[in-house]
Motif scaffolding. Structure first.
Motif, PDB file in Angstrom:
ATOM      1  N   LEU A   1       0.787  -1.238   0.000  1.00  0.00           N
ATOM      2  CA  LEU A   1       0.000   0.000   0.000  1.00  0.00           C
ATOM      3  C   LEU A   1       0.819   1.288   0.000  1.00  0.00           C
ATOM      4  CD1 LEU A   1      -2.846  -0.978   2.497  1.00  0.00           C
ATOM      5  CD2 LEU A   1      -2.890  -1.030  -0.009  1.00  0.00           C
ATOM      6  N   ALA A   2       2.061   1.230   0.468  1.00  0.00           N
ATOM      7  CA  ALA A   2       2.859   2.459   0.588  1.00  0.00           C
ATOM      8  C   ALA A   2       4.343   2.111   0.522  1.00  0.00           C
ATOM      9  CB  ALA A   2       2.547   3.167   1.903  1.00  0.00           C
ATOM     10  N   PRO A   3       5.165   3.062   0.098  1.00  0.00           N
ATOM     11  CA  PRO A   3       6.603   2.790   0.062  1.00  0.00           C
ATOM     12  C   PRO A   3       7.262   2.778   1.449  1.00  0.00           C
ATOM     13  CG  PRO A   3       6.146   5.005  -0.738  1.00  0.00           C
ATOM     14  CD  PRO A   3       4.822   4.343  -0.513  1.00  0.00           C
ATOM     15  N   HIS A   4       6.672   3.490   2.408  1.00  0.00           N
ATOM     16  CA  HIS A   4       7.224   3.546   3.769  1.00  0.00           C
ATOM     17  C   HIS A   4       6.128   3.214   4.771  1.00  0.00           C
ATOM     18  CE1 HIS A   4      10.160   5.989   1.555  1.00  0.00           C
ATOM     19  NE2 HIS A   4      11.016   5.463   2.421  1.00  0.00           N
ATOM     20  N   HIS A   5       6.544   2.580   5.861  1.00  0.00           N
ATOM     21  CA  HIS A   5       5.609   2.195   6.918  1.00  0.00           C
ATOM     22  C   HIS A   5       6.241   2.495   8.272  1.00  0.00           C
ATOM     23  CE1 HIS A   5       4.396  -0.190   3.459  1.00  0.00           C
ATOM     24  NE2 HIS A   5       3.211  -0.315   4.014  1.00  0.00           N
ATOM     25  N   VAL A   6       5.402   2.876   9.209  1.00  0.00           N
ATOM     26  CA  VAL A   6       5.816   3.029  10.602  1.00  0.00           C
ATOM     27  C   VAL A   6       4.954   2.082  11.415  1.00  0.00           C
ATOM     28  CG1 VAL A   6       5.966   4.573  12.585  1.00  0.00           C
ATOM     29  CG2 VAL A   6       6.474   5.444  10.284  1.00  0.00           C
ATOM     30  N   PHE A   7       5.599   1.244  12.189  1.00  0.00           N
ATOM     31  CA  PHE A   7       4.896   0.287  13.043  1.00  0.00           C
ATOM     32  C   PHE A   7       5.167   0.618  14.500  1.00  0.00           C
ATOM     33  CE2 PHE A   7       5.628  -1.955   9.077  1.00  0.00           C
ATOM     34  CZ  PHE A   7       4.384  -2.533   8.830  1.00  0.00           C
ATOM     35  N   HIS A   8       4.150   0.461  15.310  1.00  0.00           N
ATOM     36  CA  HIS A   8       4.297   0.531  16.765  1.00  0.00           C
ATOM     37  C   HIS A   8       3.809  -0.807  17.289  1.00  0.00           C
ATOM     38  CE1 HIS A   8       3.184   1.603  20.952  1.00  0.00           C
ATOM     39  NE2 HIS A   8       4.334   2.250  20.852  1.00  0.00           N
ATOM     40  N   VAL A   9       4.695  -1.500  18.016  1.00  0.00           N
ATOM     41  CA  VAL A   9       4.400  -2.863  18.458  1.00  0.00           C
ATOM     42  C   VAL A   9       4.568  -2.959  19.971  1.00  0.00           C
ATOM     43  CG1 VAL A   9       4.962  -5.303  18.131  1.00  0.00           C
ATOM     44  CG2 VAL A   9       5.404  -3.674  16.270  1.00  0.00           C
ATOM     45  N   PRO A  10       3.505  -3.349  20.694  1.00  0.00           N
ATOM     46  CA  PRO A  10       3.665  -3.618  22.128  1.00  0.00           C
ATOM     47  C   PRO A  10       4.515  -4.870  22.318  1.00  0.00           C
ATOM     48  CG  PRO A  10       1.342  -3.703  21.465  1.00  0.00           C
ATOM     49  CD  PRO A  10       2.153  -3.536  20.231  1.00  0.00           C
ATOM     50  N   LEU A  11       5.430  -4.814  23.251  1.00  0.00           N
ATOM     51  CA  LEU A  11       6.316  -5.951  23.509  1.00  0.00           C
ATOM     52  C   LEU A  11       5.808  -6.702  24.739  1.00  0.00           C
ATOM     53  CD1 LEU A  11       9.722  -4.210  22.732  1.00  0.00           C
ATOM     54  CD2 LEU A  11       8.201  -5.496  21.184  1.00  0.00           C
ATOM     55  N   ASP A  12       4.813  -7.531  24.502  1.00  0.00           N
ATOM     56  CA  ASP A  12       4.148  -8.264  25.585  1.00  0.00           C
ATOM     57  C   ASP A  12       4.925  -9.485  26.058  1.00  0.00           C
ATOM     58  OD1 ASP A  12       1.881  -6.589  25.503  1.00  0.00           O
ATOM     59  OD2 ASP A  12       0.977  -7.800  23.914  1.00  0.00           O
ATOM     60  N   LEU A  13       5.849  -9.978  25.242  1.00  0.00           N
ATOM     61  CA  LEU A  13       6.550 -11.207  25.570  1.00  0.00           C
ATOM     62  C   LEU A  13       7.910 -10.884  26.183  1.00  0.00           C
ATOM     63  CD1 LEU A  13       6.263 -14.257  25.397  1.00  0.00           C
ATOM     64  CD2 LEU A  13       7.314 -14.167  23.137  1.00  0.00           C
ATOM     65  N   HIS A  14       8.050 -11.230  27.452  1.00  0.00           N
ATOM     66  CA  HIS A  14       9.316 -11.043  28.163  1.00  0.00           C
ATOM     67  C   HIS A  14       9.370 -12.074  29.280  1.00  0.00           C
ATOM     68  CE1 HIS A  14       6.796  -8.727  30.995  1.00  0.00           C
ATOM     69  NE2 HIS A  14       6.295  -8.176  29.905  1.00  0.00           N
ATOM     70  N   VAL A  15      10.529 -12.251  29.881  1.00  0.00           N
ATOM     71  CA  VAL A  15      10.723 -13.288  30.900  1.00  0.00           C
ATOM     72  C   VAL A  15       9.696 -13.156  32.022  1.00  0.00           C
ATOM     73  CG1 VAL A  15      12.311 -14.173  32.657  1.00  0.00           C
ATOM     74  CG2 VAL A  15      13.169 -13.627  30.374  1.00  0.00           C
ATOM     75  N   SER A  16       9.508 -11.962  32.507  1.00  0.00           N
ATOM     76  CA  SER A  16       8.549 -11.742  33.597  1.00  0.00           C
ATOM     77  C   SER A  16       7.134 -12.158  33.194  1.00  0.00           C
ATOM     78  CB  SER A  16       8.571 -10.267  34.012  1.00  0.00           C
ATOM     79  OG  SER A  16       7.608 -10.021  34.995  1.00  0.00           O
ATOM     80  N   SER A  17       6.721 -11.843  31.966  1.00  0.00           N
ATOM     81  CA  SER A  17       5.360 -12.191  31.535  1.00  0.00           C
ATOM     82  C   SER A  17       5.204 -13.690  31.353  1.00  0.00           C
ATOM     83  CB  SER A  17       4.989 -11.460  30.242  1.00  0.00           C
ATOM     84  OG  SER A  17       5.684 -11.980  29.133  1.00  0.00           O
ATOM     85  N   VAL A  18       6.274 -14.365  30.943  1.00  0.00           N
ATOM     86  CA  VAL A  18       6.205 -15.821  30.792  1.00  0.00           C
ATOM     87  C   VAL A  18       6.129 -16.490  32.164  1.00  0.00           C
ATOM     88  CG1 VAL A  18       7.456 -17.875  30.009  1.00  0.00           C
ATOM     89  CG2 VAL A  18       7.338 -15.837  28.540  1.00  0.00           C
ATOM     90  N   LEU A  19       6.942 -16.038  33.102  1.00  0.00           N
ATOM     91  CA  LEU A  19       6.924 -16.630  34.443  1.00  0.00           C
ATOM     92  C   LEU A  19       5.582 -16.429  35.142  1.00  0.00           C
ATOM     93  CD1 LEU A  19      10.489 -15.664  35.738  1.00  0.00           C
ATOM     94  CD2 LEU A  19       9.680 -17.922  34.994  1.00  0.00           C
TER      95      LEU A  19
END
Length: 186
Positions: A78-96
């Motif tokens: 759809l476009a030559p450039h894209h900006v993404f914002h991604v929540p980083l839900d996966l981390h050691v604390s969240s897995v434990l």
């Protein structure tokens, strides 16, 4: 919607046109109240006839899409450039603590990412990553709404983050990732 609204208010982009798309009527209603000169449309961006898009922002989107790689491949065209914002839900604390599943129940996240897996996903979908940056909304939330609980949660994040921010994100979470991409040949 808020990012599009803020950009549309910036004088540097006075000659630009801004449109925000969301499939959620509730999200569209909230963004329409925001100041700025952006147009907001309640529709699936992939079903709309669009032309002359210089940059497409996907803010907190592909973690909600069942076929996220297929979605990203369609968005890439759809476009030559894209900006993404991604929540980083996966981390050691969240897995434990299995707390990443809270994102599934509370905001509908179907997929969970680390900074590294989000960047690999974008590359797998055919994007060329120009740059990326971590943000720490957990820290920002502490400063706007301080509490003892937030202070305790932010202490190890802050200590490790001073040495290695990516490691802090992998261990403790509380981060998001901004990514600027271009499609090859775009």
């Amino acid at each position: 919607g808020q990012v599009v609204g803020e950009l549309s208010r910036d004088e540097r982009f006075a000659a630009s046109t801004f449109a925000g798309y969301d499939i959620s009527p509730h999200a569209i209603e909230l963004t329409r109240r925001a100041p700025g000169r952006a147009e907001y449309v309640c529709a699936d961006l992939l079903t709309q006839p669009l032309s002359d898009i210089d940059a497409l922002l996907c803010i907190d989107v592909f973690e909600h899409v069942p076929d996220y790689l297929g979605f990203l491949e369609k968005v890439r065209a759809l476009a030559p450039h894209h900006v993404f914002h991604v929540p980083l839900d996966l981390h050691v604390s969240s897995v434990l603590r299995s707390s990443f599943l809270e994102a599934r129940a509370s905001v509908g996240h179907l997929h969970y990412f680390t900074a590294e897996s989000a960047l690999a996903t974008l590359k797998d979908a055919g994007f060329e990553v120009i740059g990326s940056e971590l943000t720490n909304p957990a820290r920002d939330l502490f400063w706007t709404k301080p509490s003892v609980r937030r202070a305790l949660a932010n202490l190890p994040r802050a200590v490790v983050g001073r040495v290695n921010e990516r490691l802090s994100a992998r261990l403790f979470g509380g981060y998001t990732l901004w990514v600027l991409t271009r499609r090859p040949g775009g």
